[in-house]
Motif scaffolding. Structure first.
Motif, mmCIF file in Angstrom:
data_model
loop_
_atom_site.group_PDB
_atom_site.id
_atom_site.type_symbol
_atom_site.label_atom_id
_atom_site.label_comp_id
_atom_site.label_asym_id
_atom_site.label_seq_id
_atom_site.Cartn_x
_atom_site.Cartn_y
_atom_site.Cartn_z
ATOM 1 N N PRO A 140 8.736 16.111 -16.836
ATOM 2 C CA PRO A 140 7.531 15.857 -16.039
ATOM 3 C C PRO A 140 6.728 14.657 -16.553
ATOM 4 N N PHE A 141 6.728 14.452 -17.855
ATOM 5 C CA PHE A 141 6.012 13.306 -18.419
ATOM 6 C C PHE A 141 6.608 11.988 -17.927
ATOM 7 N N PHE A 142 7.925 11.866 -17.977
ATOM 8 C CA PHE A 142 8.560 10.635 -17.524
ATOM 9 C C PHE A 142 8.404 10.447 -16.014
ATOM 10 N N LEU A 143 8.365 11.542 -15.272
ATOM 11 C CA LEU A 143 8.114 11.456 -13.833
ATOM 12 C C LEU A 143 6.697 10.938 -13.572
ATOM 13 N N GLN A 144 5.733 11.435 -14.333
ATOM 14 C CA GLN A 144 4.366 10.929 -14.195
ATOM 15 C C GLN A 144 4.284 9.459 -14.591
ATOM 16 N N LEU A 145 4.991 9.080 -15.632
ATOM 17 C CA LEU A 145 4.988 7.691 -16.071
ATOM 18 C C LEU A 145 5.562 6.772 -14.996
ATOM 19 N N ALA A 146 6.649 7.188 -14.378
ATOM 20 C CA ALA A 146 7.242 6.394 -13.296
ATOM 21 C C ALA A 146 6.285 6.295 -12.114
ATOM 22 N N GLY A 147 5.632 7.386 -11.771
ATOM 23 C CA GLY A 147 4.656 7.366 -10.687
ATOM 24 C C GLY A 147 3.482 6.463 -10.995
ATOM 25 N N LEU A 148 3.031 6.466 -12.246
ATOM 26 C CA LEU A 148 1.926 5.603 -12.641
ATOM 27 C C LEU A 148 2.313 4.126 -12.544
ATOM 28 N N ILE A 149 3.518 3.810 -12.948
ATOM 29 C CA ILE A 149 3.998 2.425 -12.851
ATOM 30 C C ILE A 149 4.049 1.977 -11.393
ATOM 31 N N LEU A 150 4.588 2.821 -10.528
ATOM 32 C CA LEU A 150 4.624 2.478 -9.107
ATOM 33 C C LEU A 150 3.215 2.358 -8.526
ATOM 34 N N MET A 201 0.822 -1.190 0.000
ATOM 35 C CA MET A 201 0.000 0.000 0.000
ATOM 36 C C MET A 201 0.871 1.260 0.000
ATOM 37 N N ILE A 202 1.983 1.195 0.691
ATOM 38 C CA ILE A 202 2.880 2.355 0.751
ATOM 39 C C ILE A 202 3.438 2.664 -0.636
ATOM 40 N N LEU A 203 3.732 1.610 -1.409
ATOM 41 C CA LEU A 203 4.252 1.803 -2.760
ATOM 42 C C LEU A 203 3.242 2.538 -3.640
ATOM 43 N N ALA A 204 1.975 2.245 -3.458
ATOM 44 C CA ALA A 204 0.926 2.934 -4.223
ATOM 45 C C ALA A 204 0.867 4.412 -3.841
ATOM 46 N N TYR A 205 0.999 4.715 -2.560
ATOM 47 C CA TYR A 205 0.989 6.115 -2.137
ATOM 48 C C TYR A 205 2.215 6.873 -2.646
ATOM 49 N N ILE A 206 3.355 6.209 -2.645
ATOM 50 C CA ILE A 206 4.565 6.840 -3.190
ATOM 51 C C ILE A 206 4.386 7.107 -4.679
ATOM 52 N N GLY A 207 3.828 6.127 -5.395
ATOM 53 C CA GLY A 207 3.563 6.306 -6.822
ATOM 54 C C GLY A 207 2.591 7.441 -7.082
ATOM 55 N N LEU A 208 1.559 7.546 -6.252
ATOM 56 C CA LEU A 208 0.596 8.635 -6.399
ATOM 57 C C LEU A 208 1.265 9.991 -6.164
ATOM 58 N N ALA A 209 2.121 10.071 -5.163
ATOM 59 C CA ALA A 209 2.823 11.327 -4.880
ATOM 60 C C ALA A 209 3.732 11.717 -6.040
ATOM 61 N N ILE A 210 4.454 10.744 -6.587
ATOM 62 C CA ILE A 210 5.348 11.023 -7.718
ATOM 63 C C ILE A 210 4.535 11.447 -8.937
ATOM 64 N N VAL A 231 0.480 1.436 -10.107
ATOM 65 C CA VAL A 231 -0.123 0.189 -10.574
ATOM 66 C C VAL A 231 0.484 -1.009 -9.863
ATOM 67 N N ILE A 232 1.797 -1.016 -9.718
ATOM 68 C CA ILE A 232 2.455 -2.129 -9.023
ATOM 69 C C ILE A 232 2.008 -2.181 -7.566
ATOM 70 N N GLY A 233 1.989 -1.043 -6.906
ATOM 71 C CA GLY A 233 1.545 -1.006 -5.500
ATOM 72 C C GLY A 233 0.092 -1.382 -5.351
ATOM 73 N N GLY A 234 -0.731 -1.024 -6.300
ATOM 74 C CA GLY A 234 -2.137 -1.375 -6.252
ATOM 75 C C GLY A 234 -2.371 -2.860 -6.460
ATOM 76 N N ASN A 235 -1.523 -3.489 -7.262
ATOM 77 C CA ASN A 235 -1.671 -4.924 -7.499
ATOM 78 C C ASN A 235 -1.252 -5.754 -6.293
ATOM 79 N N PHE A 236 -0.376 -5.229 -5.457
ATOM 80 C CA PHE A 236 0.066 -5.969 -4.288
ATOM 81 C C PHE A 236 -0.838 -5.764 -3.079
#
Length: 75
Positions: free
Chosen positions: A54-64, A1-10, A66-71
């Motif tokens: 900023p686009f690549f930063l958003q992409l990295a945050g989205l990946i995190l 869950m923490i990974l999803a929040y970090i991804g959302l912040a990024i 999704v990964i955090g949400g799946n776990f």
């Protein structure tokens, strides 16, 4: 869950960075990107050099996100 929040912040930081890049180009781009979702895509294409970080930063945050949400397990 923490990974999803970090991804959302990024992801949110990348979105703010995208708005800042649009504002640096012109106030009209800023307002369009803030109010109209397709304008952000047009801005990204037309001003790639300004908007790519900023686009690549958003992409990295989205990946995190999704990964955090799946776990995440529901009880």
């Amino acid at each position: 869950m923490i990974l999803a929040y970090i991804g959302l912040a990024i992801f949110m930081i990348g979105g703010i960075g995208s708005l800042i890049a649009a504002f640096k180009v012109h106030i009209g781009w800023f307002l369009a990107c803030l109010l109209l979702a397709p304008a952000s895509l047009v801005f990204l294409i037309l001003h790639w050099q300004d908007a790519k970080n900023p686009f690549f930063l958003q992409l990295a945050g989205l990946i995190l996100l999704v990964i955090g949400g799946n776990f995440t397990q529901t009880v």
